[in-house]
Design a protein around this motif. Structure first.
Motif, PDB file in Angstrom:
ATOM      1  N   PHE A 245      71.455  66.123  28.690  1.00 51.90           N
ATOM      2  CA  PHE A 245      70.468  65.426  27.773  1.00 51.90           C
ATOM      3  C   PHE A 245      70.148  65.942  26.647  1.00 51.90           C
ATOM      4  CE2 PHE A 245      66.130  63.885  26.981  1.00 51.90           C
ATOM      5  CZ  PHE A 245      66.586  62.454  26.594  1.00 51.90           C
ATOM      6  N   VAL A 246      70.220  65.340  25.421  1.00 47.45           N
ATOM      7  CA  VAL A 246      69.771  66.203  24.296  1.00 47.45           C
ATOM      8  C   VAL A 246      69.018  65.220  23.370  1.00 47.45           C
ATOM      9  CG1 VAL A 246      71.385  68.220  24.285  1.00 47.45           C
ATOM     10  CG2 VAL A 246      72.099  65.988  23.246  1.00 47.45           C
ATOM     11  N   ASP A 247      68.086  65.638  22.515  1.00 50.92           N
ATOM     12  CA  ASP A 247      67.447  64.901  21.652  1.00 50.92           C
ATOM     13  C   ASP A 247      68.178  64.918  20.291  1.00 50.92           C
ATOM     14  OD1 ASP A 247      65.596  64.168  19.353  1.00 50.92           O
ATOM     15  OD2 ASP A 247      64.201  64.129  20.896  1.00 50.92           O
ATOM     16  N   VAL A 248      68.370  63.586  19.732  1.00 49.37           N
ATOM     17  CA  VAL A 248      69.168  63.608  18.369  1.00 49.37           C
ATOM     18  C   VAL A 248      68.535  64.648  17.437  1.00 49.37           C
ATOM     19  CG1 VAL A 248      70.367  61.451  18.982  1.00 49.37           C
ATOM     20  CG2 VAL A 248      67.965  61.398  17.653  1.00 49.37           C
ATOM     21  N   ARG A 249      67.433  64.886  17.176  1.00 46.15           N
ATOM     22  CA  ARG A 249      66.907  65.738  16.519  1.00 46.15           C
ATOM     23  C   ARG A 249      67.404  67.006  16.478  1.00 46.15           C
ATOM     24  NH1 ARG A 249      60.632  64.736  15.253  1.00 46.15           N
ATOM     25  NH2 ARG A 249      61.365  62.878  14.503  1.00 46.15           N
ATOM     26  N   ASP A 250      67.152  67.426  17.860  1.00 52.07           N
ATOM     27  CA  ASP A 250      67.749  68.763  18.213  1.00 52.07           C
ATOM     28  C   ASP A 250      69.382  69.053  17.798  1.00 52.07           C
ATOM     29  OD1 ASP A 250      65.275  69.512  19.024  1.00 52.07           O
ATOM     30  OD2 ASP A 250      65.839  69.121  21.170  1.00 52.07           O
ATOM     31  N   VAL A 251      70.058  67.943  18.013  1.00 46.16           N
ATOM     32  CA  VAL A 251      71.466  67.616  17.648  1.00 46.16           C
ATOM     33  C   VAL A 251      71.716  67.908  16.199  1.00 46.16           C
ATOM     34  CG1 VAL A 251      73.665  66.397  17.548  1.00 46.16           C
ATOM     35  CG2 VAL A 251      72.178  66.541  19.638  1.00 46.16           C
ATOM     36  N   GLY A 252      70.896  67.324  15.619  1.00 45.96           N
ATOM     37  CA  GLY A 252      70.665  67.185  14.002  1.00 45.96           C
ATOM     38  C   GLY A 252      70.659  68.763  13.416  1.00 45.96           C
ATOM     39  N   ARG A 253      69.702  69.340  14.077  1.00 47.55           N
ATOM     40  CA  ARG A 253      69.331  70.669  13.669  1.00 47.55           C
ATOM     41  C   ARG A 253      70.357  71.707  14.066  1.00 47.55           C
ATOM     42  NH1 ARG A 253      63.083  70.043  15.228  1.00 47.55           N
ATOM     43  NH2 ARG A 253      62.185  68.957  13.653  1.00 47.55           N
ATOM     44  N   GLU A 254      70.973  71.747  15.157  1.00 44.35           N
ATOM     45  CA  GLU A 254      71.835  72.551  15.720  1.00 44.35           C
ATOM     46  C   GLU A 254      73.225  72.353  14.918  1.00 44.35           C
ATOM     47  OE1 GLU A 254      72.044  72.318  19.797  1.00 44.35           O
ATOM     48  OE2 GLU A 254      70.107  72.664  20.333  1.00 44.35           O
ATOM     49  N   LEU A 255      73.487  71.301  14.686  1.00 48.11           N
ATOM     50  CA  LEU A 255      74.720  71.220  13.849  1.00 48.11           C
ATOM     51  C   LEU A 255      74.705  71.002  12.546  1.00 48.11           C
ATOM     52  CD1 LEU A 255      76.816  68.898  16.459  1.00 48.11           C
ATOM     53  CD2 LEU A 255      76.987  71.433  16.176  1.00 48.11           C
ATOM     54  N   GLY A 256      73.548  70.761  12.045  1.00 45.22           N
ATOM     55  CA  GLY A 256      73.403  70.305  10.715  1.00 45.22           C
ATOM     56  C   GLY A 256      73.653  69.211  10.153  1.00 45.22           C
ATOM     57  N   VAL A 257      73.652  68.019  10.973  1.00 48.31           N
ATOM     58  CA  VAL A 257      74.012  66.643  10.578  1.00 48.31           C
ATOM     59  C   VAL A 257      72.947  65.807  10.496  1.00 48.31           C
ATOM     60  CG1 VAL A 257      76.275  66.889  12.166  1.00 48.31           C
ATOM     61  CG2 VAL A 257      74.059  66.021  13.136  1.00 48.31           C
ATOM     62  N   THR A 258      73.358  64.735   9.485  1.00 48.67           N
ATOM     63  CA  THR A 258      72.345  63.870   9.176  1.00 48.67           C
ATOM     64  C   THR A 258      72.471  62.644  10.247  1.00 48.67           C
ATOM     65  OG1 THR A 258      73.388  64.256   6.972  1.00 48.67           O
ATOM     66  CG2 THR A 258      71.367  62.619   7.112  1.00 48.67           C
ATOM     67  N   ASP A 280      69.878  57.878  12.784  1.00 55.86           N
ATOM     68  CA  ASP A 280      69.500  58.719  11.920  1.00 55.86           C
ATOM     69  C   ASP A 280      68.746  60.005  12.736  1.00 55.86           C
ATOM     70  OD1 ASP A 280      67.529  60.141  10.087  1.00 55.86           O
ATOM     71  OD2 ASP A 280      68.011  58.692   8.888  1.00 55.86           O
ATOM     72  N   ALA A 281      69.296  61.096  12.519  1.00 58.94           N
ATOM     73  CA  ALA A 281      69.170  62.240  13.438  1.00 58.94           C
ATOM     74  C   ALA A 281      67.662  62.982  13.373  1.00 58.94           C
ATOM     75  CB  ALA A 281      69.934  63.355  12.961  1.00 58.94           C
ATOM     76  N   GLU A 282      67.338  62.697  11.905  1.00 58.66           N
ATOM     77  CA  GLU A 282      65.998  63.216  11.707  1.00 58.66           C
ATOM     78  C   GLU A 282      64.745  62.290  12.235  1.00 58.66           C
ATOM     79  OE1 GLU A 282      62.720  65.652  10.692  1.00 58.66           O
ATOM     80  OE2 GLU A 282      64.838  66.237  11.022  1.00 58.66           O
ATOM     81  N   MET A 283      65.026  61.036  11.900  1.00 59.23           N
ATOM     82  CA  MET A 283      64.015  59.945  12.021  1.00 59.23           C
ATOM     83  C   MET A 283      64.109  59.544  13.448  1.00 59.23           C
ATOM     84  SD  MET A 283      62.297  60.286   9.372  1.00 59.23           S
ATOM     85  CE  MET A 283      61.160  58.792   9.329  1.00 59.23           C
ATOM     86  N   ARG A 284      65.364  59.519  14.291  1.00 61.43           N
ATOM     87  CA  ARG A 284      65.618  58.973  15.409  1.00 61.43           C
ATOM     88  C   ARG A 284      65.797  57.375  15.284  1.00 61.43           C
ATOM     89  NH1 ARG A 284      61.205  62.530  18.622  1.00 61.43           N
ATOM     90  NH2 ARG A 284      62.226  64.244  18.864  1.00 61.43           N
ATOM     91  N   THR A 285      66.006  56.692  14.343  1.00 62.64           N
ATOM     92  CA  THR A 285      65.920  55.284  14.132  1.00 62.64           C
ATOM     93  C   THR A 285      67.582  54.829  14.306  1.00 62.64           C
ATOM     94  OG1 THR A 285      66.161  55.614  11.727  1.00 62.64           O
ATOM     95  CG2 THR A 285      63.860  55.095  12.770  1.00 62.64           C
ATOM     96  N   GLN A 286      67.503  53.897  14.993  1.00 64.08           N
ATOM     97  CA  GLN A 286      68.712  53.085  14.827  1.00 64.08           C
ATOM     98  C   GLN A 286      69.129  52.421  13.839  1.00 64.08           C
ATOM     99  OE1 GLN A 286      70.258  51.358  18.897  1.00 64.08           O
ATOM    100  NE2 GLN A 286      70.384  49.437  17.831  1.00 64.08           N
ATOM    101  N   LEU A 287      70.487  52.744  13.139  1.00 67.01           N
ATOM    102  CA  LEU A 287      70.755  52.294  11.920  1.00 67.01           C
ATOM    103  C   LEU A 287      71.873  51.017  12.084  1.00 67.01           C
ATOM    104  CD1 LEU A 287      71.264  55.470   9.972  1.00 67.01           C
ATOM    105  CD2 LEU A 287      69.216  53.957   9.765  1.00 67.01           C
ATOM    106  N   TRP A 288      72.497  51.382  13.233  1.00 64.74           N
ATOM    107  CA  TRP A 288      73.539  50.108  13.450  1.00 64.74           C
ATOM    108  C   TRP A 288      73.958  50.163  14.994  1.00 64.74           C
ATOM    109  CZ3 TRP A 288      78.371  51.428  15.471  1.00 64.74           C
ATOM    110  CH2 TRP A 288      79.471  50.536  15.463  1.00 64.74           C
ATOM    111  N   SER A 289      74.455  49.173  15.513  1.00 65.75           N
ATOM    112  CA  SER A 289      74.780  49.046  16.866  1.00 65.75           C
ATOM    113  C   SER A 289      75.979  47.959  17.211  1.00 65.75           C
ATOM    114  CB  SER A 289      73.661  49.113  18.102  1.00 65.75           C
ATOM    115  OG  SER A 289      73.144  47.717  17.875  1.00 65.75           O
TER     116      SER A 289
END
Length: 588
Positions: A245-258, A280-289
């Motif tokens: 279980f990982v937070d998308v913000r942590d994934v964004g920082r660790e892998l350098g992804v947007t 969105d990795a930084e804002m944690r907002t869903q852009l599409w589903s």
């Protein structure tokens, strides 16, 4: 314990498990042939292979320059070996190169120097090359390839971040020039290009479905890797998060992804349900589903279809997010990339005012970076729309400007599907359907899930008088991206194909639907007027003609017939003109 400094090259095949599942014997034969060629190239460049496992090889070289030159030759040779194969059956190698200290153990080499090369290889896109910063330091002026910074990356089991670079081996710079200097499409996208990771999907069914769940992620990753609008993290790096279980913000920082793609897979009887979302990795907002369902009887066909649809939908979703980011930036900080993003919403043939707003933004981008191929390509597309939709009072001038921008773009867009599509669309509006086809075919070879390219390819077929082929292409485009901002254009293209095939009433119905949903788009009234009249529905024809003249009071049949696209279909042009006359539109 002996140690030495060595340049290590590591390879593997993207999607190898999928290829062997389809045809194991043919895939293994192709792999053996490729490995034989790779071994020859390694020897020619002064290296030696010291390790192999499954589809991968590891080699050492006495210099970083030799290793990178060899990596490029490997990609070129492998590409030529598989040119005759279907796109989904080709072996696409990923290569990582690192220069570091290694431990000598007999004929084998061990240690972080080797491990980092393997991790860089996992980061590389299919047919891509990824190198470390230590390699990059030795390449200035020695290789004619653009080197794109990917930033510092956290690699599995490597205690420190590693500076990584992508070798854009298809895009050469003049020999002897600093390969990392000067503005280019690749270097600019290294700074500005958004990045994305497709995370392991959650398996909500039994363990027996695990292979399918992983296969879906691999297919989506491969499909998105063909898009040049964003950088896609390799599947192996993403799978280090499997089961955690990982937070998308942590994934964004660790892998350098947007952006992060997440999903779940659930089986119910013989049906599978896949839910996918873009975050969105930084804002944690869903852009599409989106949610997809299908039968399990043809598992690989279902995987391919889901991958294509997800890639087709994510592309415009990320583009829309990048447009919003550029809008929020102050004018003083705008770069060429931001200006092109600001121009994007105005590019799609809504009306002449939209194109008028796009042109100065693209010209400003070119003023910042004269080698920005995509900006030139979109500028050609804008001038060609002025010509094709009769939004110009000086058609010869816009034709000249479109062709000039096309030539400026052609020098630097070989690996950019969006720019290739823009040039193909521009040439199509200019009446050159054969050259347009060549550019669009190249765009689709690079990115088979590019909905806009399929749509423009559909228009080309219509302008060549091939309605059945046009319908197939428009259907492909609409399936790939049903919520696309260009959906109205795809629908009108499909309507034209129907009209060419004789289904005039059905075509009129689609045109009415488009103008009701998009009142700012007025050019469909021209087609609706002619088609209704040709079908004998003069009430609808006169209504559409009235709407057309209210939006375009200077419209005349003579001006309409000057459109270059009518050159290849003169009989159809005559039929359209006669329909417009019967509806009461002015001749001159």
């Amino acid at each position: 314990m002996d140690r030495k400094l060595a340049a290590i090259l590591s390879t593997d095949v993207a999607g190898f498990s999928r290829l062997t599942a389809i045809d194991e014997e043919s895939t293994v034969r192709a792999l053996n042939l490729c490995h034989s060629r790779i071994a020859e190239l390694v020897r020619e460049h002064g290296g030696r292979i010291f390790g192999s496992a499954g589809d991968g090889l590891v080699a050492e070289f006495p210099s970083a320059v030799q290793a990178v030159r060899c990596a490029v030759e490997i990609q070129r040779r492998v590409l030529s070996l598989s040119e005759d194969l279907p796109l989904d059956r080709r072996l696409e190698f990923r290569i990582g190169v690192n220069l570091g200290d290694v431990v000598v153990s007999g004929d084998d080499l061990l240690g972080d120097g080797v491990n980092i090369a393997a991790r860089l290889q996992e980061m590389a896109a299919p047919s891509g090359i990824c190198i470390s910063g230590s390699v990059r330091e030795h390449l200035d002026g020695k290789v004619p390839f653009t080197l794109t910074s990917l930033g510092d990356r956290a690699l599995k089991n490597i205690p420190r971040p590693i500076s990584a670079f992508r070798v854009d081996w298809r895009q050469e710079t003049p020999e002897g020039r600093d390969a990392g200097s000067g503005p280019s499409l690749a270097t600019r996208f290294g700074r500005d290009q958004p990045s994305i990771v497709i995370m392991p999907f959650d398996n909500l069914s039994g363990q027996s479905d695990g292979y399918f769940v992983d296969g879906v992620v691999e297919e989506i990753t491969a499909a998105l890797s063909r898009v040049r609008d964003f950088f896609v993290i390799a599947r192996q790096s993403a799978f280090t998060y499997k089961g955690r279980f990982v937070d998308v913000r942590d994934v964004g920082r660790e892998l350098g992804v947007t952006y992060v793609v997440e999903g779940t897979v659930r089986r119910g009887g013989d049906r599978l349900r896949i839910s996918v979302q873009l975050v969105d990795a930084e804002m944690r907002t869903q852009l599409w589903s989106e949610r997809y369902e299908g039968a399990t009887h043809d598992i690989f066909e279902f995987q391919d279809r889901i991958a294509a649809q997800v890639a087709g939908a994510i592309h415009p979703a990320i583009r829309s997010a990048e447009i919003e980011v550029s809008k929020r930036k102050p004018p003083s900080s705008l770069r060429a990339y931001d200006l092109v993003m600001r121009a994007y919403p105005h590019l799609w043939g809504h009306n002449k005012d939209a194109v008028r707003r796009a042109i100065p933004l693209l010209e400003d981008a070119i003023a910042i970076d004269s080698a920005y191929g995509r900006a030139h390509a979109f500028l050609a597309w804008c001038h060609a729309q002025n010509l094709g939709y009769i939004w110009t009072e000086e058609p010869e001038r816009d034709l000249e400007r479109a062709l000039r921008a096309t030539e400026a773009a052609a020098r630097s867009i070989d690996d950019d599907p969006a720019a290739l599509t823009a040039v193909g669309g521009a040439l199509s509006h200019c009446g050159d359907q054969e050259r347009a086809s060549a550019y669009l075919e190249r765009a689709l070879a690079l990115d088979p899930n590019n909905a806009w390219a399929w749509a423009r390819f559909g228009w080309v077929a219509s302008y060549k008088g091939e309605p059945d082929r046009a319908k197939e292409r428009f259907e492909r485009a609409m399936t790939l991206s049903p919520a696309d901002p260009l959906a109205f254009n795809m629908r009108m293209g499909f309507a034209l194909a129907l009209a060419l095939a004789g289904s005039l009433s059905e075509a009129v119905s689609i045109a009415r639907e488009v103008v009701n949903k998009h009142p700012e788009v007025t050019w469909p009234y021209r087609m609706m007027t002619a088609w209704s009249s040709m079908a004998g529905d003069q009430d609808t024809a006169r209504w559409a003609a009235k709407k057309l003249l209210a939006a375009e009071p200077d419209f005349t049949i003579q001006r309409y017939l000057t459109r270059p696209v009518f050159r290849a279909v003169p009989k159809w042009a005559d039929q359209m003109a006669e329909g417009l006359r019967k509806a009461g539109l002015p001749e001159h």
